[in-house]
Motif scaffolding. Structure first.
Motif, PDB file in Angstrom:
ATOM      1  N   GLN A 169      50.842  40.728  37.805  1.00 22.51           N
ATOM      2  CA  GLN A 169      49.402  40.864  38.043  1.00 22.51           C
ATOM      3  C   GLN A 169      49.146  41.943  39.086  1.00 22.51           C
ATOM      4  N   GLU A 172      46.704  45.149  38.604  1.00 14.66           N
ATOM      5  CA  GLU A 172      45.642  45.464  39.571  1.00 14.66           C
ATOM      6  C   GLU A 172      45.803  46.884  40.118  1.00 14.66           C
ATOM      7  N   PHE A 180      44.529  49.213  37.487  1.00 18.09           N
ATOM      8  CA  PHE A 180      43.060  49.171  37.492  1.00 18.09           C
ATOM      9  C   PHE A 180      42.494  50.002  38.644  1.00 18.09           C
ATOM     10  N   LEU A 231      40.744  47.639  29.699  1.00 18.67           N
ATOM     11  CA  LEU A 231      40.936  46.200  29.820  1.00 18.67           C
ATOM     12  C   LEU A 231      42.367  45.838  29.495  1.00 18.67           C
ATOM     13  N   ILE A 274      36.334  48.766  34.749  1.00 17.90           N
ATOM     14  CA  ILE A 274      37.499  47.916  34.569  1.00 17.90           C
ATOM     15  C   ILE A 274      36.974  46.570  34.086  1.00 17.90           C
ATOM     16  N   ARG A 321      37.361  42.769  33.413  1.00 12.33           N
ATOM     17  CA  ARG A 321      38.193  41.674  33.916  1.00 12.33           C
ATOM     18  C   ARG A 321      37.803  40.314  33.371  1.00 12.33           C
ATOM     19  N   THR A 322      36.579  40.163  32.899  1.00  8.92           N
ATOM     20  CA  THR A 322      36.106  38.828  32.541  1.00  8.92           C
ATOM     21  C   THR A 322      35.530  38.793  31.131  1.00  8.92           C
TER      22      THR A 322
END
Length: 133
Positions: free
Chosen positions: A17, A21, A24, A41, A96, A98-99
């Protein structure tokens, strides 16, 4: 006239992760500073990126992307001049994603630009990400 590059790729199996990050963060800063629009993404081991902007800048960045050891199996979908940038009215910065909420917002935005054939193609390509739990 703008230039668009869009691709999928597979993350290396042991990507952390923290590494995602870092990708990103660097992508957002570099692309925003070069006035490149688009999205990046990552979900379930796959990257999806759309880059829009100056042809020379994009081709230079894309060559670096293809050599990045944090992913492999880069599958190019779009690499051409396009009449208008899909994401130029979405946000002034490179985005970016993320959700799930952000994916839904992008899908709504893309559907509002139905007159743009590139937007329609990107909308269809995002469908697998939209269907994930």
């Amino acid at each position: 006239m703008t230039y668009t590059i869009c691709y999928f790729s597979k993350a290396k199996e042991d990507i952390t992760q923290h590494e995602v990050e870092a990708i990103f963060a660097k992508t957002r800063v570099k692309n925003t500073s070069k006035k490149i629009n688009g999205i990046l993404l990552y979900m379930m081991g796959d990257f999806f990126q759309v880059l829009e902007g100056d042809e020379e800048d994009l081709k230079e960045i894309y060559e670096i992307i293809k050599e990045d050891q944090r992913h492999h199996t880069v599958f190019e979908i779009i690499n051409k001049k396009t009449e208008q940038a899909v994401f130029k009215d979405y946000n002034t910065d490179f985005n970016i994603v993320r959700t799930d909420t952000q994916i839904k917002e992008i899908k709504q935005y893309l559907r509002s630009t139905k007159h743009n054939t590139t937007a329609n193609k990107i909308d269809r390509l995002l469908e697998p990400f939209f269907l994930l739990p």
